[in-house]
Design an enzyme around this catalytic site. Structure first.
Site, PDB file in Angstrom:
ATOM      1  N   ARG A  70     169.849  59.309  16.702  1.00  0.00           N
ATOM      2  CA  ARG A  70     171.007  58.918  17.520  1.00  0.00           C
ATOM      3  C   ARG A  70     171.327  59.906  18.644  1.00  0.00           C
ATOM      4  O   ARG A  70     172.432  59.932  19.156  1.00  0.00           O
ATOM      5  CB  ARG A  70     172.250  58.686  16.652  1.00  0.00           C
ATOM      6  CG  ARG A  70     172.070  57.580  15.621  1.00  0.00           C
ATOM      7  CD  ARG A  70     173.381  57.272  14.910  1.00  0.00           C
ATOM      8  NE  ARG A  70     173.213  56.178  13.957  1.00  0.00           N
ATOM      9  CZ  ARG A  70     172.905  56.346  12.683  1.00  0.00           C
ATOM     10  NH1 ARG A  70     172.736  57.574  12.192  1.00  0.00           N
ATOM     11  NH2 ARG A  70     172.773  55.313  11.885  1.00  0.00           N
ATOM     12  N   GLU A  89     159.206  56.956  47.391  1.00  0.00           N
ATOM     13  CA  GLU A  89     160.573  57.243  46.961  1.00  0.00           C
ATOM     14  C   GLU A  89     161.261  58.200  47.935  1.00  0.00           C
ATOM     15  O   GLU A  89     162.470  58.102  48.170  1.00  0.00           O
ATOM     16  CB  GLU A  89     160.573  57.831  45.546  1.00  0.00           C
ATOM     17  CG  GLU A  89     160.090  56.874  44.459  1.00  0.00           C
ATOM     18  CD  GLU A  89     161.108  55.800  44.097  1.00  0.00           C
ATOM     19  OE1 GLU A  89     162.208  55.783  44.683  1.00  0.00           O
ATOM     20  OE2 GLU A  89     160.802  54.972  43.220  1.00  0.00           O
ATOM     21  N   LYS A 118     170.245  62.495  45.287  1.00  0.00           N
ATOM     22  CA  LYS A 118     170.398  61.745  44.046  1.00  0.00           C
ATOM     23  C   LYS A 118     171.490  62.344  43.173  1.00  0.00           C
ATOM     24  O   LYS A 118     172.262  61.617  42.536  1.00  0.00           O
ATOM     25  CB  LYS A 118     169.076  61.692  43.272  1.00  0.00           C
ATOM     26  CG  LYS A 118     169.177  60.785  42.039  1.00  0.00           C
ATOM     27  CD  LYS A 118     167.848  60.338  41.504  1.00  0.00           C
ATOM     28  CE  LYS A 118     168.031  59.269  40.430  1.00  0.00           C
ATOM     29  NZ  LYS A 118     166.749  58.810  39.867  1.00  0.00           N
ATOM     30  N   ARG A 151     175.094  53.601  42.882  1.00  0.00           N
ATOM     31  CA  ARG A 151     173.801  54.045  42.353  1.00  0.00           C
ATOM     32  C   ARG A 151     172.744  52.948  42.481  1.00  0.00           C
ATOM     33  O   ARG A 151     171.546  53.243  42.561  1.00  0.00           O
ATOM     34  CB  ARG A 151     173.938  54.500  40.894  1.00  0.00           C
ATOM     35  CG  ARG A 151     172.625  55.044  40.347  1.00  0.00           C
ATOM     36  CD  ARG A 151     172.747  55.773  39.039  1.00  0.00           C
ATOM     37  NE  ARG A 151     171.447  56.255  38.609  1.00  0.00           N
ATOM     38  CZ  ARG A 151     171.242  57.048  37.570  1.00  0.00           C
ATOM     39  NH1 ARG A 151     172.259  57.463  36.844  1.00  0.00           N
ATOM     40  NH2 ARG A 151     170.017  57.447  37.260  1.00  0.00           N
ATOM     41  N   ASN A 160     167.857  51.489  44.168  1.00  0.00           N
ATOM     42  CA  ASN A 160     166.875  50.451  43.853  1.00  0.00           C
ATOM     43  C   ASN A 160     166.382  49.724  45.094  1.00  0.00           C
ATOM     44  O   ASN A 160     165.829  48.619  44.984  1.00  0.00           O
ATOM     45  CB  ASN A 160     167.480  49.436  42.874  1.00  0.00           C
ATOM     46  CG  ASN A 160     167.724  50.026  41.505  1.00  0.00           C
ATOM     47  OD1 ASN A 160     166.855  50.687  40.948  1.00  0.00           O
ATOM     48  ND2 ASN A 160     168.908  49.820  40.972  1.00  0.00           N
ATOM     49  N   HIS A 198     159.337  45.549  41.228  1.00  0.00           N
ATOM     50  CA  HIS A 198     159.177  45.265  39.798  1.00  0.00           C
ATOM     51  C   HIS A 198     158.498  43.921  39.570  1.00  0.00           C
ATOM     52  O   HIS A 198     157.749  43.744  38.595  1.00  0.00           O
ATOM     53  CB  HIS A 198     160.533  45.312  39.101  1.00  0.00           C
ATOM     54  CG  HIS A 198     161.130  46.680  39.043  1.00  0.00           C
ATOM     55  ND1 HIS A 198     162.436  46.919  38.681  1.00  0.00           N
ATOM     56  CD2 HIS A 198     160.599  47.909  39.314  1.00  0.00           C
ATOM     57  CE1 HIS A 198     162.685  48.217  38.724  1.00  0.00           C
ATOM     58  NE2 HIS A 198     161.581  48.836  39.106  1.00  0.00           N
ATOM     59  N   HIS A 257     153.807  52.562  40.734  1.00  0.00           N
ATOM     60  CA  HIS A 257     155.196  52.201  41.005  1.00  0.00           C
ATOM     61  C   HIS A 257     155.562  52.467  42.471  1.00  0.00           C
ATOM     62  O   HIS A 257     156.179  51.613  43.130  1.00  0.00           O
ATOM     63  CB  HIS A 257     156.131  52.994  40.086  1.00  0.00           C
ATOM     64  CG  HIS A 257     157.582  52.737  40.342  1.00  0.00           C
ATOM     65  ND1 HIS A 257     158.171  51.499  40.184  1.00  0.00           N
ATOM     66  CD2 HIS A 257     158.570  53.568  40.769  1.00  0.00           C
ATOM     67  CE1 HIS A 257     159.452  51.565  40.495  1.00  0.00           C
ATOM     68  NE2 HIS A 257     159.712  52.810  40.855  1.00  0.00           N
TER      69      HIS A 257
END
Length: 360
Positions: free
Chosen positions: A120, A184, A226, A240, A244, A251, A264
């Site tokens: 957890r 990126e 970022k 945020r 994308n 994708h 990617h």
């Protein structure tokens, strides 16, 4: 060495950026590791940097063990995630055992997700070794694995204890991986920093030749951008999502072509061109703006056209995007170069006109 701080509502942590930092991990990372660490890497990175990180942990008196995974986006799945859990269980890792992600974006995402879920929640540290992971995926706490129907659909927001970006690791990057990382980098300029876009156009040649000073400035600048965005919107409820840009299209490309066929960053490059063409359809951008983006991507040796496949397949993949809300597809576009927006698209004709040259 540069040090940046990421301050989110849930956690604050440093980003260390500089050369030869893995060899200094004994001093830089010791404050973030209790007594035991698991170094999780892949078959490509292990022969290059695992021994140096092991030596540093030995110097710091930190017990450690290794888990070496297969390399590639196609392994970013439940089966490989279970290999991490197998290694943690077999080595009696406890809740305070620190997981260290040594590798690129795939390793970072999977180790982060494993840390978020093992007992957890266990602490983890990012040691990114690719340009893409240093400027983007290692910062901000997005962790995930892929599902056959959608990329990064299963994951958690879970922040690392620290990020150590050793710029020396970029010297072993294949040219294709360097280009993928540049996608990126260019994204950050398009979504919010025209001065950076101008700077990139002037310095793209030096970056592709791996000028160390230019790369250091680039990694620092992108991480700062970022960090600022994540501090304002940790769990992507608003701005945020700008990060994308091009990713909804990207994708879809990755899912349709098979994970790992397109890197990617390559898919993001083609996706950003499509995002610009969509913004043209919406009357936001001029064709000359899109051409400026295309020219820069080409100088970074990146694809500017996606593969061709059926329009229905494009829509099917994009309907699995995480930005879909109440069944409505949302896209990150541009009001102008350097200014991002999020647009809801319900008119399929707009998407068809955007994608028509690439529909089989």
């Amino acid at each position: 060495m540069h040090t940046l701080n990421v301050a989110t509502p849930s956690h604050q942590y440093p980003i260390f950026i500089g050369g030869n930092l893995i060899n200094d991990a004994d001093t830089l990372l010791k404050p973030f590791i209790s007594k035991k660490a698991a170094i999780i890497t892949n078959e490509t990175i292990a022969p290059l940097y695992l021994a140096a990180l092991q030596t540093a942990l030995d110097k710091a008196g930190i017990a450690h063990f290794n888990i070496v995974l297969p390399d590639g986006e196609q392994y970013k799945n439940w089966e490989t995630l279970n290999l991490i859990f197998d290694g943690l269980m077999q080595n009696r890792a406890e809740r305070k055992t620190t997981l260290i992600a040594l590798g690129g974006g795939v390793i970072g995402d999977m180790v982060g997700f494993a840390a978020a879920t093992y007992q957890r929640g266990a602490p983890f540290i990012q040691v990114p070794t690719t340009l893409l992971s240093q400027v983007d995926s290692s910062v901000g706490g997005k962790t995930a694995i892929n599902h056959p129907l959608g990329k990064n659909m299963i994951g958690a927001f879970y922040q690392p204890q620290a990020v150590l970006a050793d710029l020396n690791t970029l010297s072993t990057l294949p040219d294709r991986e360097l280009s993928a990382g540049m996608a990126e980098v260019i994204k950050y300029a398009l979504l919010g920093d025209m001065e950076f876009l101008d700077w990139l156009e002037q310095n793209i040649g030096g970056l592709m030749r791996q000028d160390k000073t230019l790369l250091a400035d680039t990694v620092h600048h992108c991480c700062r951008m970022k960090a600022d965005i994540v501090a304002k919107d940790e769990t992507e409820q608003g701005i945020r999502a700008w990060l994308n840009l091009g990713h909804t299209f990207a994708h879809a490309i990755e899912a349709e072509m098979g994970y790992g066929t397109w890197l990617h960053g390559e898919a993001v490059a083609a996706g950003m061109v499509l995002a610009c063409r969509l913004s043209e359809q919406l009357g936001k951008l001029h064709q000359s703006d899109t051409q400026r983006v295309v020219n820069l991507l080409k100088q970074a040796a990146l694809p500017v056209e996606p593969p061709r496949f059926l329009f229905d397949k494009w829509i099917e993949h994009m309907q699995h995007d995480k930005k879909v809300s109440s069944g409505i597809m949302r896209f990150v576009g541009l009001n102008k170069l350097g200014e991002a927006n999020i647009t809801e698209i319900t008119d399929m004709d707009i998407l068809y006109r955007t994608l028509q040259p690439y529909v089989s």
